[in-house]
Design a protein around this motif. Structure first.
Motif, PDB file in Angstrom:
ATOM      1  N   PHE A 187       0.832  -1.191   0.000  1.00 19.81           N
ATOM      2  CA  PHE A 187       0.000   0.000   0.000  1.00 19.81           C
ATOM      3  C   PHE A 187       0.874   1.252   0.000  1.00 19.81           C
ATOM      4  N   GLY A 188       0.441   2.228  -0.774  1.00 15.88           N
ATOM      5  CA  GLY A 188       1.174   3.479  -0.860  1.00 15.88           C
ATOM      6  C   GLY A 188       2.264   3.507  -1.901  1.00 15.88           C
ATOM      7  N   GLU A 189       2.523   2.364  -2.548  1.00  8.97           N
ATOM      8  CA  GLU A 189       3.616   2.281  -3.511  1.00  8.97           C
ATOM      9  C   GLU A 189       3.138   2.505  -4.944  1.00  8.97           C
ATOM     10  N   THR A 190       4.072   2.967  -5.760  1.00 11.71           N
ATOM     11  CA  THR A 190       3.857   3.141  -7.191  1.00 11.71           C
ATOM     12  C   THR A 190       4.764   2.172  -7.940  1.00 11.71           C
ATOM     13  N   TYR A 191       4.236   1.592  -9.030  1.00  8.30           N
ATOM     14  CA  TYR A 191       5.002   0.633  -9.811  1.00  8.30           C
ATOM     15  C   TYR A 191       4.933   1.010 -11.295  1.00  8.30           C
ATOM     16  N   LEU A 216       9.074  -3.408 -10.224  1.00  7.21           N
ATOM     17  CA  LEU A 216       8.014  -4.405 -10.394  1.00  7.21           C
ATOM     18  C   LEU A 216       8.595  -5.794 -10.591  1.00  7.21           C
ATOM     19  N   ARG A 217       9.641  -5.881 -11.387  1.00  5.01           N
ATOM     20  CA  ARG A 217      10.262  -7.175 -11.666  1.00  5.01           C
ATOM     21  C   ARG A 217      10.939  -7.749 -10.421  1.00  5.01           C
ATOM     22  N   GLU A 218      11.691  -6.910  -9.731  1.00 12.96           N
ATOM     23  CA  GLU A 218      12.499  -7.393  -8.615  1.00 12.96           C
ATOM     24  C   GLU A 218      11.674  -7.632  -7.353  1.00 12.96           C
ATOM     25  N   GLN A 219      10.716  -6.757  -7.071  1.00 12.44           N
ATOM     26  CA  GLN A 219       9.955  -6.892  -5.833  1.00 12.44           C
ATOM     27  C   GLN A 219       8.779  -7.847  -5.957  1.00 12.44           C
ATOM     28  N   LEU A 220       8.147  -7.898  -7.145  1.00 12.38           N
ATOM     29  CA  LEU A 220       6.948  -8.719  -7.295  1.00 12.38           C
ATOM     30  C   LEU A 220       7.136  -9.896  -8.247  1.00 12.38           C
ATOM     31  N   GLY A 221       8.293  -9.957  -8.912  1.00 11.81           N
ATOM     32  CA  GLY A 221       8.587 -11.106  -9.756  1.00 11.81           C
ATOM     33  C   GLY A 221       7.850 -11.149 -11.087  1.00 11.81           C
TER      34      GLY A 221
END
Length: 327
Positions: free
Chosen positions: A228-232, A280-285
């Motif tokens: 929550f609060g993040e931008t991707y 997006l790639r590194e944190q959420l795969g």
């Protein structure tokens, strides 16, 4: 789940993906059904449909009261139209987002806001720079300025009122169900309709093209695992392909290599967009499925070829509008 603009291009593809990936999720779509929204885009889905305007506070409140999450796609989004008449962009993109935020605040509902790379302005062609989540906003058109405004509202409601939100800024989409006024489907349907494809200006503008399914898979990852609060940022790392190369590839794939004509460029046409989607790639795969534009265009060309009835009736009006502008 409440999906705003779910009868539009990206929203309808998203609804179809949700039904496939999350079959237990109950989806309601609210859509105003402007020219870019089409009830037929949801044919065959199990979605509950509400014909309505996101600026209608009473209607939005009643829907959000029954919702766990809002996915906010609804937007006026065509740059050329915003240059002709900015008012619908201000109303829908700014006031509509405000109405949704207030309803989400009242009912403590998580809201994911779908935005665009155009809020960042443009980059110099050939430069090594890309847009990151912290790039300063510098919108160029009434459309991109209205989307920038909506982004700021979402973040302000998160900070001021503790609203649970996420934001995604995506590069240029293409794929099934995209309105034929847009660059890629316009050229595909021109060829299918026996017309000459049209390239704006010299065609040197560079876009980070992403297939709509890859965009929507990224949104699902954000909904499931984002903070929550993040931008991707969402982009497919296809950052070196200009519009001339795109139209030439379409012509090649459709059997008329090199057969296109140059037309007047769009006023204030942004030169280059390029997204850094490493967060997006590194944190959420997340990884895009269409890593090659040729493959994505083949799939898109096949869809428009097989769905002539979906676009044929609008073709003359779209081309007449462009012809009046020398495009």
């Amino acid at each position: 789940m409440l999906v705003t603009g779910g009868a539009g291009f990206i929203g309808a593809n998203f609804v179809r993906l949700v039904e496939k990936q999350w079959p237990k999720c109950q989806v309601t779509v609210i859509d105003k059904l402007t020219y870019a929204g089409n009830r037929d885009n949801l044919a065959g889905t199990q979605t509950a449909f509400v014909h309505g305007d996101i600026t209608d506070a009473a209607l939005v409140d009643s829907l959000v009261a029954q919702t766990d999450v809002i996915v906010h796609f609804a937007a006026e989004s065509h740059n050329d139209n915003s240059l002709h008449d900015p008012s619908p962009f201000i109303t829908t993109n700014i006031m509509g987002t405000y109405v949704l935020l207030e309803a989400a605040r009242k009912h403590s509902v998580y809201l994911h806001h779908v935005s665009t790379d155009e809020v960042f302005g443009d980059l110099e062609i050939g430069a090594p720079t890309t847009f990151t989540e912290t790039t300063a906003y510098a919108p160029s058109s009434p459309y991109s300025a209205s989307k920038a405004s909506s982004d700021h509202l979402v973040r302000a409601w998160a900070r001021s009122f503790g609203l649970q939100v996420t934001v995604s800024n995506c590069s240029n989409n293409y794929g099934p169900y995209q309105h034929i006024e847009k660059f890629i489907p316009r050229q595909i349907t021109n060829i299918l309709d026996g017309r000459t494809p049209k390239l704006y200006g010299t065609g040197e503008q560079v876009r980070d093209w992403i297939h709509v399914d890859d965009h929507n898979l990224a949104v699902l990852e954000i909904l499931a695992h984002g903070e929550f609060g993040e931008t991707y940022n969402i982009g497919a790392d296809q950052q070196d392909i200009n519009n001339r190369e795109v139209i030439e590839l379409i012509c090649e794939l459709m059997g008329i290599p090199g057969q296109y004509e140059h037309v007047a460029d769009r006023p204030g046409h942004d030169q280059r967009y390029a997204m850094d989607a490493s967060k997006l790639r590194e944190q959420l795969g997340w990884q895009p499925q269409y890593t090659n534009l040729r493959d994505g265009l083949k799939q898109t060309i096949a869809w428009y070829t097989e769905h002539t009835a979906w676009w044929k009736t609008a073709k003359d009006d779209v081309e007449s509008t462009y012809a009046a502008k020398g495009q």
